[in-house]
Design an enzyme around this catalytic site. Structure first.
Site, short mmCIF file in Angstrom:
data_model
loop_
_atom_site.label_atom_id
_atom_site.label_comp_id
_atom_site.label_asym_id
_atom_site.label_seq_id
_atom_site.Cartn_x
_atom_site.Cartn_y
_atom_site.Cartn_z
N CYS A 275 28.18 3.32 22.56
CA CYS A 275 26.95 3.80 23.17
C CYS A 275 25.84 2.85 22.72
O CYS A 275 25.69 2.59 21.52
CB CYS A 275 26.66 5.22 22.70
SG CYS A 275 25.04 5.79 23.21
N CYS A 280 23.33 5.22 17.49
CA CYS A 280 24.31 6.17 17.99
C CYS A 280 25.70 5.64 17.64
O CYS A 280 25.96 4.45 17.79
CB CYS A 280 24.20 6.35 19.50
SG CYS A 280 25.35 7.58 20.16
N CYS A 367 -15.84 -22.54 55.29
CA CYS A 367 -15.91 -21.84 56.56
C CYS A 367 -14.53 -21.52 57.10
O CYS A 367 -13.52 -21.85 56.51
CB CYS A 367 -16.70 -22.65 57.57
SG CYS A 367 -15.77 -24.05 58.19
#
Lengths: 571, 220
Positions: A275, A280, A367
């Site tokens: 795990c 764990c 522009c």
């Protein structure tokens, strides 16, 4: 596709004996004649049969540290029984061949002495004495209770290996035993005050202190599970009982050593995985996902026995739960997102394509009279029409409906289609991820309110739990939805994809409805109706999610999905 | 007494008492865990006549972890970095055994000088030189022994030598004619040496490298 999947709980132990000789424990046990052993072993690995296993759920079992140790011990016992060798020797043999029992049996039956030599059990010079890996235990009585395991005292005792020892070494205490050269100084620490010396079957003697320090250094610093003799070029590996006694009372290091051996056992076994959650110690056994080829048909999401939240994918490390999409597609998608998302977003919001040559152009000021650097095409940034039609007016782009402008925008949108397509899926993917997080946040707020209500009204604790359940369900479904977008991005257009997207749509709609309900105002008057609605909706959402997962999982098994890119494992 | 200290002290004493091996171990400063080893270059090799010094650091977990050694003297050898003196030798890594001593390790280094292992190189450029032309490699190694390790005909002690220009070419193991050729085109000498060394412009390899390729590299 892979036949592994079809085995029912009951016949899994014997199923692929014929086609998968290399496979894990199950096969080994099946082909052996040691029934007792095997049954005990399979007990540990057996998946408790569930009455109704959904297609999208896979068979797996979770094992505690102790259960893994037991499984490992069973393997050792098995080998030790077959070869008639000591358990510590069997363990070294198994470690040498990465716990592959079939290969070990095959190789050992072929040439036992060669295997023993390469596994560091017997010294090369004694190679002529075959099938000799065991006999350490035959001397256990003479070593004064220090049972099996090749721990030698400096009394010139036999290397346990040879079955034809010289008379002197059979009876180490006999007067004919070679006297110890006086005084013996450990060649490592040169400390002549040392009195206790140890050696492995190779008879290279060193003082107990040096052995302890050496083993500690190998275990602690290098994480070794097979530690060789200290002598230069000597390949003899220290058996466990030797390690144990040489470490004396350093119990933590001995425990670390055992842990390293278990880790090696788990890492070598394709159907076992630790795990990945921090600290764990549980292990998951998932034989159906042990082969890479199985990952094109199943999504092996498992969770370890320690906690239901320890959910992870047995097949890949990318994300805890990426159902319904298979590992390789999920991986591909995540990679694409990492590489492309930000870039794609930036391109989308800051650039346009030249309507003539499709070069991507960023307007950096000035522009609206654009001149493409590449093809010199002049056009208006606002309407995308050719500049010539704007006349000499400085800027009067009131020409939205002009045909040329529309054409130009069409061309642009076509060239952007793939980008748009990707962003479509990505945004939904990301949105579900985000929403899942938000709904959890929302819940923590709601929870407080619920607690208050429990105090102020006559609702019981159990009656206000419906919110928690609903939020959990929403989060779960959003994870599914998230990954359906990853899947849909790669799915080839066609009826199958349409069905897939129908399911996706139904689930999404249900989830959004429920989400909305969860955000509505809560007060005492409406709580009972709200509760009813939420509960109903939760059940419905759950159902839709199941349909989504079930159908996709079935699709993988039936080979129904086809991709618009090449996917690992598909032709 | 600390086991590591006892062992190191014994090793140093043993080495002092042993007159036959020509291996010397000296303290660098007060600490017995930072030492300087030295040995003569082996006979019948380009290193003959040289005196090679090795920096020795004894790690905390000695002798259970290998000793750290690197050459202080510059050595032209495939398994020794020509820049840092780092050594590629198995017994200094995973083949280490606690039974090995400073002396035996230094003897192993000495024998490493006798038998270069170009297939497992520490210095890839030197290894290439070795495999391209062993004769030319040996010439360079001998030259390095002369100027860095005080080998025969050495100029190491003569301070600034007027032959400094020739030195660079020989140190790089190149032909003077080749360097001159590219220098004549107008490239800076240092750069020419650098590029030719990198390209392994030596022996039979010269035929494989076109002049254009060299110029291309020089222009980079």
């Amino acid at each position: 596709m892979s036949s592994d999947y079809e085995y029912s709980d009951d016949d899994i132990d014997y199923s692929d004996e014929d086609d998968e000789m290399m496979d894990t424990q199950e096969d080994g046990s099946a082909s052996s004649d040691d029934d007792m052993d095997m049954d005990a072993f399979n007990e540990d690995f057996k998946v408790p049969s569930k009455a109704m296993r959904k297609t999208y759920e896979i068979e797996y079992d979770t094992l505690t540290q102790t259960a893994v140790e037991k499984a490992m011990a069973a393997d050792i016992e098995h080998i030790s029984g077959i070869f008639g060798v000591d358990a510590s020797v069997a363990s070294l043999l198994l470690r040498y061949l990465s716990w592959n029992k079939e290969r070990l049996i095959e190789k050992y039956m072929d040439n036992a002495s060669a295997v023993s030599i390469s596994a560091g059990i017997s010294p090369p010079s004694r190679s002529s004495v075959s099938s000799s890996a065991a006999p350490i235990r035959s001397h256990s009585s003479s070593t004064g209770g220090r049972s099996s395991g090749g721990l030698r005292r400096p009394t010139r005792q036999t290397p346990g290996k040879s079955r034809s020892p010289t008379p002197a070494s059979v009876y180490p205490d006999a007067p004919s035993a070679a006297p110890k050269p006086e005084p013996f100084v450990c060649p490592i620490c040169f400390d002549d005050s040392q009195t206790s010396f140890l050696s492995l079957s190779c008879d290279h003697q060193f003082c107990a202190g040096c052995w302890g320090a050496y083993l500690t250094s190998k275990i602690r610093e290098e994480g070794e599970h097979s530690i060789r003799c200290m002598a230069e070029g000597c390949a003899i590996v220290a058996p466990d009982p030797f390690v144990r006694s040489a470490l004396a009372d350093d119990i933590p290091t001995w425990e670390r050593f055992q842990e390293l051996v278990v880790r090696h056992f788990v890492a070598s076994n394709p159907s076992l995985k630790y795990c990945p959650y921090p600290s764990c110690t549980h292990t998951v056994s998932c034989p159906v996902a042990a082969h890479k080829s199985a990952l094109t048909t199943i999504v092996p999401i498992v969770s370890c026995g320690a906690s239901g939240t320890h959910k992870f994918c047995f097949g890949c490390p990318i994300e805890a739960d990426h159902r319904p999409v298979i590992c390789s597609v999920a991986k591909m998608w995540l990679k694409k997102c990492r590489d492309d998302s930000e870039t794609a977003n930036w391109i989308k919001s800051n650039t346009k394509e030249c309507s003539q040559c499709q070069s991507t152009i960023e307007k950096n000021g000035g522009c609206n009279h654009m001149t493409c650097k590449k093809c010199k095409h002049e056009f208006c940034w606002v309407c995308m029409g050719p500049w010539s039609e704007h006349g000499t007016a400085w800027y009067s782009c009131n020409r939205y409906d002009e045909k040329t402008g529309v054409d130009a925008r069409d061309a642009q949108s076509k060239s952007r289609a793939s980008l748009e397509r990707y962003l479509h899926y990505y945004n939904r993917w990301a949105n579900h991820e985000q929403s899942a997080k938000l709904s959890i946040e929302l819940y923590s707020k709601t929870e407080k309110k619920m607690e208050e209500m429990q105090v102020t009204s006559d609702l019981t604790w159990i009656e206000v739990q419906f919110m928690k359940k609903a939020v959990d369900e929403v989060e779960k479904c959003r994870t599914t939805l998230k990954w359906t977008y990853a899947m849909a991005y790669y799915l080839e257009k066609g009826n199958e994809k349409e069905l897939f997207e129908d399911n996706q749509r139904d689930l999404e709609r249900a989830v959004e409805d429920l989400s909305e309900l969860l955000e509505s105002q809560i007060d005492t008057e409406i709580i009972s109706t709200l509760r009813q609605k939420v509960t109903d909706k939760t059940v419905y959402v759950q159902k839709r999610n199941e349909i989504m997962l079930e159908d996709t999982a079935k699709g993988f098994l039936d080979g129904r999905w086809s991709w618009n890119v090449s996917v690992e494992g598909f032709d | 007494m600390d086991a590591r200290l006892r062992r190191v002290n014994k090793e140093i004493t043993d080495c002092k008492n042993d007159k036959s091996s020509n291996i010397k171990i000296d303290l660098i400063d007060e600490s017995p865990f930072h030492l300087k080893g030295s040995f003569p270059g082996p006979q019948d090799t380009p290193y003959e006549g040289g005196h090679f010094e090795v920096d020795i650091v004894i790690p905390e977990s000695y002798p259970f972890q290998p000793v750290k050694m690197k050459f202080i003297t510059k050595v032209y050898h495939p398994n020794v970095s020509s820049a840092s003196g780092a050594i590629c030798l198995d017994i200094l890594k995973d083949a280490w055994s606690p039974v090995l001593t400073l002396k035996s390790t230094l003897i192993s280094l000495q024998s490493l000088l006798c038998s270069p292992e170009p297939n497992d190189p520490q210095d890839a450029e030197v290894a290439k030189h070795f495999t391209t032309s062993k004769r030319s490699f040996e010439e360079t190694a001998r030259y390095w022994t002369q100027i860095y390790a005080g080998g025969p005909g050495g100029i190491a002690k003569s301070g600034k030598s007027p032959e400094a220009v020739r030195d660079d070419v020989a140190i790089a193991g190149l032909e003077k004619a080749h360097v001159d050729q590219f220098e004549a085109i107008g490239f800076e000498r240092g750069k020419v040496i650098d590029v030719l060394r990198r390209l392994n412009y030596r022996g039979a390899n010269v035929a494989n490298i076109s002049e254009d390729r060299v110029v291309e590299e020089l222009l980079k």
